[in-house]
Design an enzyme around this catalytic site. Structure first.
Site, short mmCIF file in Angstrom:
data_model
loop_
_atom_site.label_atom_id
_atom_site.label_comp_id
_atom_site.label_asym_id
_atom_site.label_seq_id
_atom_site.Cartn_x
_atom_site.Cartn_y
_atom_site.Cartn_z
N GLU A 426 19.96 -0.10 27.44
CA GLU A 426 20.45 0.83 26.51
C GLU A 426 21.02 2.00 27.16
O GLU A 426 20.99 2.97 26.58
CB GLU A 426 19.39 1.40 25.44
CG GLU A 426 18.79 0.30 24.85
CD GLU A 426 17.60 0.63 23.70
OE1 GLU A 426 17.37 1.89 23.54
OE2 GLU A 426 17.32 -0.43 22.87
N GLU A 502 14.90 -7.02 24.09
CA GLU A 502 14.08 -6.12 23.46
C GLU A 502 13.87 -6.48 22.35
O GLU A 502 14.79 -6.58 21.49
CB GLU A 502 14.07 -4.63 23.87
CG GLU A 502 13.01 -3.75 23.83
CD GLU A 502 13.62 -2.59 24.47
OE1 GLU A 502 14.25 -2.25 25.56
OE2 GLU A 502 13.28 -1.32 23.55
C1 GAL Z 1 14.09 0.99 22.73
C2 GAL Z 1 14.20 1.40 24.17
C3 GAL Z 1 12.58 1.40 24.63
C4 GAL Z 1 11.77 2.34 23.60
C5 GAL Z 1 11.98 1.51 22.44
C6 GAL Z 1 11.15 2.01 21.22
O1 GAL Z 1 15.39 1.30 22.24
O2 GAL Z 1 14.77 0.56 25.14
O3 GAL Z 1 12.60 2.20 26.00
O4 GAL Z 1 12.19 3.61 23.57
O5 GAL Z 1 13.17 1.53 21.90
O6 GAL Z 1 11.32 1.34 20.09
#
Ligand code: GAL
Length: 809
Positions: A426, A502
Site C-alpha cells: 500500500e 490482504e
Molecule cells: C492495511 C495495511 C495493514 C493494516 C491493515 C489494517 O491497509 O496494509 O498494514 O494497516 O490495513 O486493516
C-alpha cells in the site's frame, strides 16, 4: 579422466568427515555475555568503557517489551490517510505504547578462537531495530539503516589478537512505524570464521529448473573466493543418505555452475515438505578448505492466466495469513519455539501460506516454513519514497532500497517455501508517474537477483493503479481488500489473475459478544472491545465471507492472505483514539495465541483433514433471559440442528442467499435461557454425525492448566505455553471469568511471560500475575540449561490452585 575423477571423489568424501572435525568453518551464535543499556553514551564504543553496571542480557533481546505501557510514548495528532482519514485526531497505542523509542547500546567481549593468518572473520546480524552502528575496539566498522534486514561485515582486518570489544548502537525514532517495531538486537548475531579460500557468504544458489515426479534438474551456483578451488557437491535426502554427487566442471568467472539430476525426487509442498541438503565442499589441491550445507526443496511454481497458481503442476489457491513479526508477550525477540507454536496453530486451521507483512522475515521463520510446510510471500517495504509516517522508510528509500532487496534475496533465496516476493505494501507511490517507475525499478532488481520468482505489491489504490500502468507491470497484481473491484481489476490488468494480498481485516475480541448482532463497520463500544460474532470490519475492509465468495466463484483469484493470523502489538483499530487500547483486534487468534471464534470459520473451509463444528457465543448471559441472543455455528458440514435445553430450535442449511448464509449456520432469534446449548451436525442424508455443546457455568471454582508440550529441550531457549482457565464445581469452563491470578514456576525452568489477549490490558507481560480475560490466559515458561521437571502453580483468591508438571531434557 573419468576414472580419476571418480576415485578422487570417493577419496574426498571419505576424508571429509575427518577433515571436517579439524574445522574449516566455524559459526558461533553470539547469544550470551551481552551488556545492555538504554540511553546515549558517547564513549560506549570504546574498549575501556565501563559497562559493569549495565544489564546482563542474552540476544535475541527486545528492550521495550517489559514496558511499562505508557500513553505518552506514541501519542500523536495525525490523520491516518491510508485509512481514509482527512482530519488529524489524537492517536494512542499505534506502536504498542511500549518504550521502543530512543537509543540503546549492546556491548560484548568477543571470546573467539585464535584466528590463523589465512582465515576470514564475518559478523552477520539478522536484523537489529534499528539503524545499527557496529563498532569493534572503538572503530566504526559498519552500519545498516533498515531494522528488518540481514547484513554482514568482513571484520578480518579489525580483529585484534588480544581480545576484542564489540559495541552496537541502535536508535529508534518516534513516528517511525505503523505497528510495534520492537527495539534492540531482536534477531541473531553470528560470528563466522572460515578459510579465506572458501565459498562466499550467501554465495550458493540452489534452484530446481525441472521438478517432475520422475526426475529433477537441480542447478547449483556457487561463488568461490578463488576460481581455482575445486568444488564437490553431494546431495543428501532427508535421512542423510547421499542421492547424488557432482564435481563442478563449469566455472564462470568465480562462479561454479552445476546441474545435477535426481531421479524420482520427493517434491516439496505444504502437505509433504520434503527437504534435501546440498553439501558443498571446496578443496585446494587435496586440502578441504570449506564446507557449507544448504537445505533446499524440489518444487515447481507457475502463475498463468490459464491456470492461476500451480505448485508441482497442481492448481491451488493460497490459504494464507499476514503476520507482523512480534510474538505477542515475547515482543519481537526471535524464538524458534514461539514461531513453531504459531505455525502449529495455523497448520491446525488448515492455513498453508504466510505473508511477512510488511518486511523481511527472520531466517528462523523461513526455516520452519520449509520444514513444516507453508508457502511464503516475503515482503520488503511498507513505504517507498513517499511517507506514511514521519520517520518511516522513505528516509532511506533512495539510498538503501536496492541494497535492501539484494540482501533479502541473497540471504533467503534457497528457501523452497518462498514462492513470491513483494516489493511493497500500500505504498502511497501508487499515485503518480514516479511511483510507476519505482515499481518497475524494484521489480527488476528482484528479477536480476532471482529470476525464478515473481513479484507482487499489495495495492489498495486499485483505481489509480489501473489507470497508471502500475498494476499492469507487476508480475502478480495483489489487491488489498476492495473485493468489489476484483472483477474490474481483473479486466483492466493483463495478467489474467488476481491475488488477495490482504483480505478481511475483520475485528473481534476473544469471547466478547455484542448485541444486537448486525453487520457494520467501525463499530465502537464503551469497553473498547469488538464483537466475536465476526460481523464488524473497517471502512476499507470486509468480512471473511466476502473473500470466500471471491475465492470460490472466481477461478482467476489465486488465493488470499488474511489480515492477520494473530493479533499484534500496536494498530488498535477501531480504537486508535481510545486509550488504553494498545494492540490489534484483527487477529484470527488473539495476542496470546488463543483462537477466536473466527479461527473455526477459516478452519471449516481450510482444514480438509478433519471436520469442524464450533458453536458461539458462550452461554453465560445472566440478565439476558428472554432476550434475543443469536447462535452461530462455524462448520465444515452443510447443515445442523440446534437444541436449547433439549428443545429443537430448527435445522439450518448453508445457502447462497447471502455470503453469511453461505458460510455460517445462523439462528438469529434464539431467546436466551440458561442451560445447555447443543448443535448436531447432519450429513447429506440428514443423519447426525457430530455434536458439540456449551453449558451455562456456575461460579469459578477451580483453576485448570493445559500445556502445549509436556517435554521441552533443556537448552535455555525452549518454551512451554500453558493455557490457564477456570471451571465451576462441575468442570464447566467459566467464559466470563476475570479473576486475578499469580504464577510460580519451580524446577528446571522459569516464568517467561503471560498474556490474556485483552487489547486494553496495561498489565505487564513479564510480571507473574495477570487477570483472566474471557476466562483464559496463557503463561509461557522457559527451560533452563538443565534437565528436570518444571512445575507451574497458578493461584487465585477463592479458587482451587492449578498445578502442572512438564519435563525439560
Ligand atoms: C492495511 C495495511 C495493514 C493494516 C491493515 C489494517 O491497509 O496494509 O498494514 O494497516 O490495513 O486493516
Amino acid at each position: 579422466m573419468y576414472q580419476f575423477k571418480k576415485t578422487f571423489l570417493l577419496l574426498v568424501v571419505a576424508c571429509s568427515a575427518y577433515v571436517n572435525a579439524v574445522a574449516q568453518r566455524k559459526e558461533i551464535l553470539l547469544e550470551t555475555g551481552w551488556k545492555f543499556s538504554k540511553g546515549a553514551f558517547p564513549d560506549a564504543s570504546k574498549s575501556d568503557f565501563n559497562d559493569t553496571r549495565w544489564e546482563n542480557v542474552s540476544v535475541p533481546h527486545d528492550w521495550a517489551i517489559s514496558g511499562p505501557f505508557d500513553k505518552e510514548i506514541d501519542k500523536q495528532v495525525t490523520a491516518i490517510t491510508q485509512n481514509g482519514e482527512t482530519h488529524p485526531t489524537e492517536k494512542t497505542g499505534r506502536t504498542g505504547a511500549l518504550p521502543y523509542v530512543g537509543e540503546g547500546w549492546y556491548r560484548k567481549k568477543l571470546e573467539m578462537p585464535a584466528i590463523k593468518p589465512n582465515q576470514k572473520v564475518l559478523l552477520q546480524i539478522d536484523g537489529a531495530m534499528s539503524e545499527p552502528r557496529v563498532y569493534l575496539n572503538g572503530k566504526l566498522i559498519g552500519q545498516w539503516n533498515y531494522g528488518y534486514n540481514y547484513f554482514y561485515l568482513d571484520i578480518t582486518k579489525d580483529i585484534n589478537a588480544k581480545g576484542n570489544q564489540l559495541a552496537i548502537q541502535l536508535k529508534n525514532k518516534a513516528k517511525s512505524s505503523r505497528w510495534y517495531p520492537g527495539a534492540g538486537l531482536y534477531r541473531n548475531v553470528h560470528l563466522i570464521i572460515k578459510d579465506e579460500k572458501s565459498i562466499d557468504q550467501w554465495g550458493i544458489t540452489v534452484t530446481t529448473p525441472v521438478a517432475k515426479k520422475e526426475f529433477a534438474k537441480v542447478n547449483i551456483k556457487t561463488k568461490l573466493s578463488d576460481a581455482r578451488l575445486h568444488l564437490v557437491t553431494q546431495i543428501l535426502d532427508a535421512t542423510g543418505k547421499q542421492v547424488a554427487i557432482d564435481t563442478a566442471r563449469s566455472v564462470f568467472g568465480n562462479e561454479a555452475d552445476q546441474n545435477i539430476q535426481l531421479s524420482n525426487p520427493n517434491l516439496w509442498s505444504p502437505e509433504m515438505p520434503y527437504l534435501y541438503t546440498a553439501v558443498s565442499s571446496v578443496y585446494e589441491g587435496n586440502a578441504l578448505k570449506d564446507v557449507v550445507k544448504t537445505k533446499f526443496g524440489v518444487r515447481e511454481i507457475s502463475y498463468s492466466a490459464a491456470k492461476g497458481f500451480t505448485l508441482n503442476g497442481q492448481v491451488r489457491k493460497f490459504k494464507g495469513v499476514c503476520l507482523h513479526h512480534d510474538l505477542g508477550p515475547l515482543g519481537t525477540a526471535i524464538n524458534t519455539a514461539a514461531l513453531r507454536r504459531q505455525l502449529t496453530i495455523l497448520k491446525e486451521m488448515g492455513c498453508d501460506a504466510i505473508r511477512s507483512s510488511h518486511n523481511m522475515p527472520s531466517p528462523e521463520q523461513l526455516e520452519l516454513c520449509d520444514e513444516m510446510g507453508f508457502m511464503f510471500l516475503a515482503e520488503s517495504f511498507d513505504e517507498w519514497a513517499k511517507a506514511k509516517v514521519e520517520n518511516g522508510y522513505h528516509l532511506y528509500f533512495n539510498t538503501d532500497a536496492e541494497k535492501d532487496i539484494v540482501n533479502l534475496v541473497k540471504a533467503t533465496k534457497n528457501h523452497p517455501c518462498i514462492v513470491m516476493w513483494s516489493s511493497g505494501n500500500e505504498v502511497p507511490d501508487q499515485f503518480g508517474a514516479e511511483g510507476v517507475k519505482r515499481a518497475k525499478w524494484l521489480q527488476e532488481i528482484f528479477h536480476r537477483e532471482d529470476p525464478t520468482r515473481p513479484v507482487t505489491v499489495g495495492m489498495d489504490q486499485v483505481k489509480a493503479t489501473m489507470q497508471s500502468g502500475f498494476g499492469a507491470l507487476l508480475d502478480i497484481p495483489g489487491l488489498n481488500y476492495r473485493v468489489r473491484l476484483y472483477d474490474e481489476a481483473n479486466k483492466a490488468f493483463p495478467q489474467g489473475f488476481i491475488l488477495g494480498s490482504e483480505t478481511a481485516s475483520t475485528v473481534s475480541s476473544r469471547g466478547i459478544y455484542k448485541f444486537p448482532v448486525v453487520k457494520g463497520f467501525d463499530k465502537k463500544y464503551s469497553d473498547l472491545q469488538s464483537s466475536s460474532y465476526d460481523m464488524e470490519y473497517c471502512s476499507w475492509s470486509n468480512l471473511p465471507d466476502d473473500d470466500f465468495v471471491m475465492q470460490d466463484d472466481k477461478p482467476w483469484v489465486i488465493g488470499e492472505f488474511v489480515w492477520t493470523g494473530f493479533d499484534y502489538l500496536g494498530e488498535p483499530t477501531p480504537y486508535d483514539e481510545s486509550w488504553p487500547s494498545r494492540s490489534s483486534y484483527f487477529g484470527i487468534s488473539d495476542l496470546a495465541g488463543l483462537p477466536k471464534d473466527r479461527y473455526y470459520l477459516y478452519r471449516s473451509r481450510w482444514n480438509k483433514e478433519e471436520p469442524t463444528l464450533h458453536l458461539l457465543p458462550h452461554w453465560n448471559w445472566e440478565g439476558r433471559e428472554g432476550q434475543t441472543t443469536p447462535v452461530f455455528v462455524y462448520t465444515s458440514y452443510n447443515s445442523a440442528e440446534l437444541f436449547l435445553n433439549g428443545k429443537s430450535l430448527g435445522i439450518r442449511k448453508k445457502d447462497k442467499s447471502s455470503p453469511q448464509n453461505r458460510y455460517r449456520l445462523m439462528w438469529m432469534d434464539v431467546k436466551y435461557e440458561p442451560g445447555t446449548l447443543k448443535v448436531v451436525a447432519l450429513d447429506e442424508n440428514g443423519k447426525a454425525v457430530k455434536e458439540e455443546q456449551i453449558v451455562t457455568a456456575g461460579k469459578p471454582y477451580q483453576i485448570k492448566l493445559s500445556a502445549d508440550r509436556v517435554r521441552i529441550d533443556a537448552d535455555g531457549k525452549d518454551l512451554c505455553y500453558v493455557t490457564v482457565s477456570v471451571t465451576d464445581q462441575n468442570g464447566n469452563p467459566c467464559p466470563t471469568a476475570t479473576d486475578a491470578l499469580k504464577f510460580e514456576v519451580k524446577g528446571a525452568g522459569h516464568f517467561k511471560a503471560v498474556c490474556n489477549g485483552d487489547a486494553t490490558s496495561l498489565e505487564s507481560f513479564v510480571e507473574p500475575t495477570m487477570k483472566l480475560f474471557s476466562g483464559k490466559l496463557v503463561v509461557t515458561m522457559q527451560a533452563d540449561q538443565k534437565a528436570g521437571a518444571i512445575e507451574l502453580n497458578v493461584k487465585g483468591k477463592n479458587l482451587k490452585t492449578g498445578t502442572i508438571k512438564i519435563e525439560a531434557r
